[in-house]
Every structure is written in C-alpha cells, then in structure tokens.
Design a protein around this motif. Sequence first.
Motif, PDB file in Angstrom:
ATOM      1  N   ASP A   1       0.836  -1.204   0.000  1.00 22.15           N
ATOM      2  CA  ASP A   1       0.000   0.000   0.000  1.00 22.15           C
ATOM      3  C   ASP A   1       0.868   1.250   0.000  1.00 22.15           C
ATOM      4  O   ASP A   1       1.958   1.272   0.584  1.00 22.15           O
ATOM      5  CB  ASP A   1      -0.903   0.012   1.233  1.00 22.15           C
ATOM      6  N   ARG A   2       0.339   2.319  -0.612  1.00 23.51           N
ATOM      7  CA  ARG A   2       1.053   3.596  -0.653  1.00 23.51           C
ATOM      8  C   ARG A   2       0.094   4.724  -0.251  1.00 23.51           C
ATOM      9  O   ARG A   2      -0.300   5.545  -1.081  1.00 23.51           O
ATOM     10  CB  ARG A   2       1.626   3.837  -2.048  1.00 23.51           C
ATOM     11  N   PRO A   3      -0.260   4.802   1.047  1.00 28.79           N
ATOM     12  CA  PRO A   3      -1.210   5.832   1.486  1.00 28.79           C
ATOM     13  C   PRO A   3      -0.603   7.221   1.629  1.00 28.79           C
ATOM     14  O   PRO A   3      -1.336   8.196   1.809  1.00 28.79           O
ATOM     15  CB  PRO A   3      -1.688   5.313   2.842  1.00 28.79           C
ATOM     16  N   PHE A   4       0.736   7.319   1.567  1.00 23.52           N
ATOM     17  CA  PHE A   4       1.398   8.605   1.738  1.00 23.52           C
ATOM     18  C   PHE A   4       2.167   8.983   0.475  1.00 23.52           C
ATOM     19  O   PHE A   4       2.585   8.131  -0.298  1.00 23.52           O
ATOM     20  CB  PHE A   4       2.342   8.572   2.941  1.00 23.52           C
ATOM     21  N   LYS A   5       2.350  10.288   0.285  1.00 23.02           N
ATOM     22  CA  LYS A   5       3.003  10.807  -0.912  1.00 23.02           C
ATOM     23  C   LYS A   5       4.522  10.673  -0.776  1.00 23.02           C
ATOM     24  O   LYS A   5       5.126  11.241   0.128  1.00 23.02           O
ATOM     25  CB  LYS A   5       2.648  12.282  -1.105  1.00 23.02           C
ATOM     26  N   SER A   6       5.122   9.943  -1.691  1.00 27.49           N
ATOM     27  CA  SER A   6       6.578   9.878  -1.762  1.00 27.49           C
ATOM     28  C   SER A   6       6.979   9.974  -3.226  1.00 27.49           C
ATOM     29  O   SER A   6       6.153   9.794  -4.116  1.00 27.49           O
ATOM     30  CB  SER A   6       7.115   8.578  -1.139  1.00 27.49           C
ATOM     31  N   LYS A   7       8.248  10.243  -3.469  1.00 27.96           N
ATOM     32  CA  LYS A   7       8.725  10.458  -4.840  1.00 27.96           C
ATOM     33  C   LYS A   7       9.216   9.162  -5.480  1.00 27.96           C
ATOM     34  O   LYS A   7       9.912   9.203  -6.486  1.00 27.96           O
ATOM     35  CB  LYS A   7       9.847  11.499  -4.829  1.00 27.96           C
ATOM     36  N   ASP A   8       8.851   8.030  -4.906  1.00 28.68           N
ATOM     37  CA  ASP A   8       9.361   6.752  -5.402  1.00 28.68           C
ATOM     38  C   ASP A   8       8.286   5.688  -5.240  1.00 28.68           C
ATOM     39  O   ASP A   8       7.115   5.997  -5.059  1.00 28.68           O
ATOM     40  CB  ASP A   8      10.636   6.380  -4.644  1.00 28.68           C
ATOM     41  N   LYS A   9       8.692   4.434  -5.309  1.00 22.52           N
ATOM     42  CA  LYS A   9       7.747   3.318  -5.257  1.00 22.52           C
ATOM     43  C   LYS A   9       7.678   2.663  -3.874  1.00 22.52           C
ATOM     44  O   LYS A   9       7.150   1.548  -3.753  1.00 22.52           O
ATOM     45  CB  LYS A   9       8.160   2.257  -6.284  1.00 22.52           C
ATOM     46  N   ALA A  10       8.203   3.302  -2.840  1.00 20.47           N
ATOM     47  CA  ALA A  10       8.207   2.702  -1.508  1.00 20.47           C
ATOM     48  C   ALA A  10       6.778   2.400  -1.058  1.00 20.47           C
ATOM     49  O   ALA A  10       5.876   3.225  -1.213  1.00 20.47           O
ATOM     50  CB  ALA A  10       8.883   3.633  -0.510  1.00 20.47           C
ATOM     51  N   ALA A  11       6.574   1.199  -0.480  1.00 21.89           N
ATOM     52  CA  ALA A  11       5.238   0.759  -0.103  1.00 21.89           C
ATOM     53  C   ALA A  11       5.254   0.104   1.273  1.00 21.89           C
ATOM     54  O   ALA A  11       6.298  -0.328   1.771  1.00 21.89           O
ATOM     55  CB  ALA A  11       4.702  -0.226  -1.147  1.00 21.89           C
ATOM     56  N   ASN A  12       4.076   0.046   1.895  1.00 26.24           N
ATOM     57  CA  ASN A  12       3.898  -0.654   3.163  1.00 26.24           C
ATOM     58  C   ASN A  12       3.577  -2.121   2.891  1.00 26.24           C
ATOM     59  O   ASN A  12       2.678  -2.426   2.111  1.00 26.24           O
ATOM     60  CB  ASN A  12       2.748  -0.047   3.965  1.00 26.24           C
ATOM     61  N   PHE A  13       4.306  -3.022   3.534  1.00 25.06           N
ATOM     62  CA  PHE A  13       4.068  -4.456   3.359  1.00 25.06           C
ATOM     63  C   PHE A  13       3.906  -5.061   4.742  1.00 25.06           C
ATOM     64  O   PHE A  13       4.880  -5.394   5.424  1.00 25.06           O
ATOM     65  CB  PHE A  13       5.254  -5.084   2.610  1.00 25.06           C
ATOM     66  N   TRP A  14       2.675  -5.215   5.191  1.00 18.89           N
ATOM     67  CA  TRP A  14       2.387  -5.563   6.581  1.00 18.89           C
ATOM     68  C   TRP A  14       2.930  -6.924   7.029  1.00 18.89           C
ATOM     69  O   TRP A  14       3.276  -7.069   8.216  1.00 18.89           O
ATOM     70  CB  TRP A  14       0.884  -5.484   6.849  1.00 18.89           C
ATOM     71  N   PRO A  15       3.020  -7.965   6.150  1.00 16.11           N
ATOM     72  CA  PRO A  15       3.500  -9.249   6.676  1.00 16.11           C
ATOM     73  C   PRO A  15       4.903  -9.200   7.294  1.00 16.11           C
ATOM     74  O   PRO A  15       5.258 -10.069   8.095  1.00 16.11           O
ATOM     75  CB  PRO A  15       3.477 -10.169   5.442  1.00 16.11           C
ATOM     76  N   LEU A  16       5.702  -8.199   6.926  1.00 16.96           N
ATOM     77  CA  LEU A  16       7.068  -8.112   7.454  1.00 16.96           C
ATOM     78  C   LEU A  16       7.184  -7.212   8.680  1.00 16.96           C
ATOM     79  O   LEU A  16       8.285  -7.046   9.215  1.00 16.96           O
ATOM     80  CB  LEU A  16       8.011  -7.578   6.370  1.00 16.96           C
ATOM     81  N   ALA A  17       6.077  -6.639   9.139  1.00 22.63           N
ATOM     82  CA  ALA A  17       6.149  -5.605  10.174  1.00 22.63           C
ATOM     83  C   ALA A  17       6.815  -6.083  11.456  1.00 22.63           C
ATOM     84  O   ALA A  17       7.662  -5.383  12.030  1.00 22.63           O
ATOM     85  CB  ALA A  17       4.755  -5.065  10.468  1.00 22.63           C
ATOM     86  N   ILE A  18       6.444  -7.273  11.925  1.00 31.95           N
ATOM     87  CA  ILE A  18       6.998  -7.761  13.192  1.00 31.95           C
ATOM     88  C   ILE A  18       8.460  -8.166  13.021  1.00 31.95           C
ATOM     89  O   ILE A  18       9.332  -7.765  13.798  1.00 31.95           O
ATOM     90  CB  ILE A  18       6.165  -8.925  13.739  1.00 31.95           C
ATOM     91  N   LEU A  19       8.751  -8.945  11.979  1.00 31.79           N
ATOM     92  CA  LEU A  19      10.127  -9.423  11.780  1.00 31.79           C
ATOM     93  C   LEU A  19      11.095  -8.285  11.497  1.00 31.79           C
ATOM     94  O   LEU A  19      12.286  -8.376  11.833  1.00 31.79           O
ATOM     95  CB  LEU A  19      10.167 -10.429  10.631  1.00 31.79           C
ATOM     96  N   SER A  20      10.617  -7.207  10.866  1.00 35.71           N
ATOM     97  CA  SER A  20      11.494  -6.082  10.510  1.00 35.71           C
ATOM     98  C   SER A  20      11.484  -4.979  11.557  1.00 35.71           C
ATOM     99  O   SER A  20      12.065  -3.917  11.343  1.00 35.71           O
ATOM    100  CB  SER A  20      11.082  -5.500   9.150  1.00 35.71           C
ATOM    101  N   PHE A  21      10.804  -5.199  12.686  1.00 39.33           N
ATOM    102  CA  PHE A  21      10.727  -4.215  13.776  1.00 39.33           C
ATOM    103  C   PHE A  21      10.094  -2.902  13.330  1.00 39.33           C
ATOM    104  O   PHE A  21      10.470  -1.832  13.801  1.00 39.33           O
ATOM    105  CB  PHE A  21      12.117  -3.953  14.371  1.00 39.33           C
ATOM    106  N   GLY A  22       9.149  -2.982  12.378  1.00 36.31           N
ATOM    107  CA  GLY A  22       8.444  -1.790  11.916  1.00 36.31           C
ATOM    108  C   GLY A  22       9.002  -1.160  10.664  1.00 36.31           C
ATOM    109  O   GLY A  22       8.437  -0.184  10.145  1.00 36.31           O
ATOM    110  N   GLU A  23      10.089  -1.694  10.119  1.00 38.70           N
ATOM    111  CA  GLU A  23      10.711  -1.085   8.938  1.00 38.70           C
ATOM    112  C   GLU A  23       9.876  -1.265   7.669  1.00 38.70           C
ATOM    113  O   GLU A  23      10.049  -0.525   6.703  1.00 38.70           O
ATOM    114  CB  GLU A  23      12.104  -1.682   8.721  1.00 38.70           C
TER     115      GLU A  23
END
Length: 321
Positions: A240-262
């Motif tokens: 998901d991309r709910p915020f405006k950024s100048k690139d393709k960075a996206a939120n990927f929830w399945p990794l949230a716990i393992l990546s410590f929120g990254e």
Amino acid sequence: MTTTVETPAPTEETPRGPKPMLGEPRSTTAHITICAFVIIPTLVLIAAVPLAWGWGLSWVDIGLAVFFYYLSGLGVTIGFHRHFTHGSFKAKRPVRIGLAVAGMMAVQGSILHWVADHRRHHAFSDKEGDPHSPWLHGTTPWGLTKGFWHAHMGWTLNRDKTNAERFAPDLLADNDIKLVDKYFSLFTVATFVLPGVLGGLITWSWWGALTAFFWAGIVRVGFLHHVTWSTNSICHLIGDRPFKSKDKAANFWPLAILSFGESWHNLHHADPTSARHGVKRWQLDTSARIIWIFEKFGWVHSVRWPSEQRLARITVTEAAH
C-alpha cells in the motif's frame, strides 16, 4: 556526567557537494570477504530448514537466536537507520555507541558504509544512482525479476563503495563512531562466537556450543539479512502507498513484526526523519516503541515524532488518484 551528541541532523537530501558519489572500489580481499558473509549465511539458512526437523535445535538455541536477532536487528533499525542515517532522535553518548556496536553485529557492513549507502538510496530513490532499486531494469517480467534480485542481495555482491566523505561526513567527524567502524571485523567475529560461548556455558557441553553457534549465530544472521533486504526489494515493489513519496516505496504488513516496523516503508520515504514508521492504528512498530521507552528513561531526546498536521500534508487524497 553523561553528555549528548550534537552533530548536525541529516536532511532528507544527502550532501551533494563536489565529492564523487562512489569512493575507491573494494579491494579483492574485502570483496571476497563480503561475498562470503552474504552467501554463506544464506546457504546455511537454506540448509537449516531440513536440519531443523531432526538435528540439534533446542530451546537454548531458540532463546539465544531470538535475543541476538533483537539485539542486532534493533541495532540496525533504531541505530544505523533511524538515528545515524536520518537523525530521528539524539542520543546520549553511551547509547549512541551501544547502538553502533549492536548494529555492527548484524553483519550488514560497517556503520559508515551502511549509512552512506542508505543516504545515497534516499537521495536517488528508484532512480539512477540508487544502490538497490528494483526498478532499474525495466517493467517486463524479466526486468522485474532482475530488479528484485539486484535490490534484494545482488547489489551487495558488487565492488562499488559509496563515498562516505560525501554521504556521511558527520559520522567521519565523530571519533567514537570511527573507532567502532574500525573494529567491524571484531564485532563480526563476536556475533557468531558469543552465541556459541553462551550455548556452551548454559548447557555445559561442546554440543550446546556447536548448535548455538549454528542456529543463533549463522542461521540468525542469514535470516536477519533477508528480512532487511526484503525492505529494499519487496517494499519497493508491492504494498500500500497511502502517503506521498517520490518513489515506489510501499507498506508491506506481513514483514512488520520481523522487521521491527521497517516494512511500513511508504511512510518512511514520505517522511524520512520520522522516528515512527507505523503511524496508523494497529501498525506495529517495535523500533518506535523502544525509542519511546528510551525517551522516557532520558537516554534519547529531540525525538521527531509524527504530528497530525504533518501526516495530513503527506496523506494521499482521493483527488490525487
């Protein structure tokens, strides 16, 4: 009396002075060493799947693996990333040094080179010059396959080295951080040996030392590598991309716990200096919670927490679609 560090906070754009983007290429010895520490833990991680079913995995190994995973992983996310790269908060000197040491135990490169690479990534995100964008080989299936490989781990195997004088001059001016950086090889050895020593002492056996070295040392490092690299690859391809950024960075929830929120990566690229990446309800961000605890203890200060006004400015609206 403990003092705080007062170095200039990095901006969203990295320094663009006359210094070249790349420094001297890695030496052959350094290149071979880096390739070994990238490839060997990956191969061991693959081998660990069948081995786990019938060979030497104990609760001591699991406990040590979790402990060192959190220690080294949070050293990267809180230390290397949010503190040193983006200046999301200021830290007292012992905390700053401790975060640098913990991050070095992730075996993801020395602190100077990690920070320089990541600031370069933000300066040229998903454009030419980005060290690990998955979008630089086109949008065909083959192009995206090559891009994914490059972004995930292929970029770590080339000999290019980002110029720290251009992208991390503040860290080069910090003698304590330069000293920590100098002993990268020592912390690399420690991150593998310490679990084995602890495993041997806890079980009082050589077998316990061997299995702890394998699971909490090599396998843990390999697993953390791939979780971190997934932020570079998966989180720039899908989500998901709910915020405006100048690139393709996206939120990927399945990794949230393992990546410590990254993996709430879209918010991070929309607001890089924010100390919290998971800003919406139920978006777990372990790193932000620990920064909050550190702030309550007085160990860190000047934390850049997101504000409602800032989030409103960077939120994608219906009209923007």
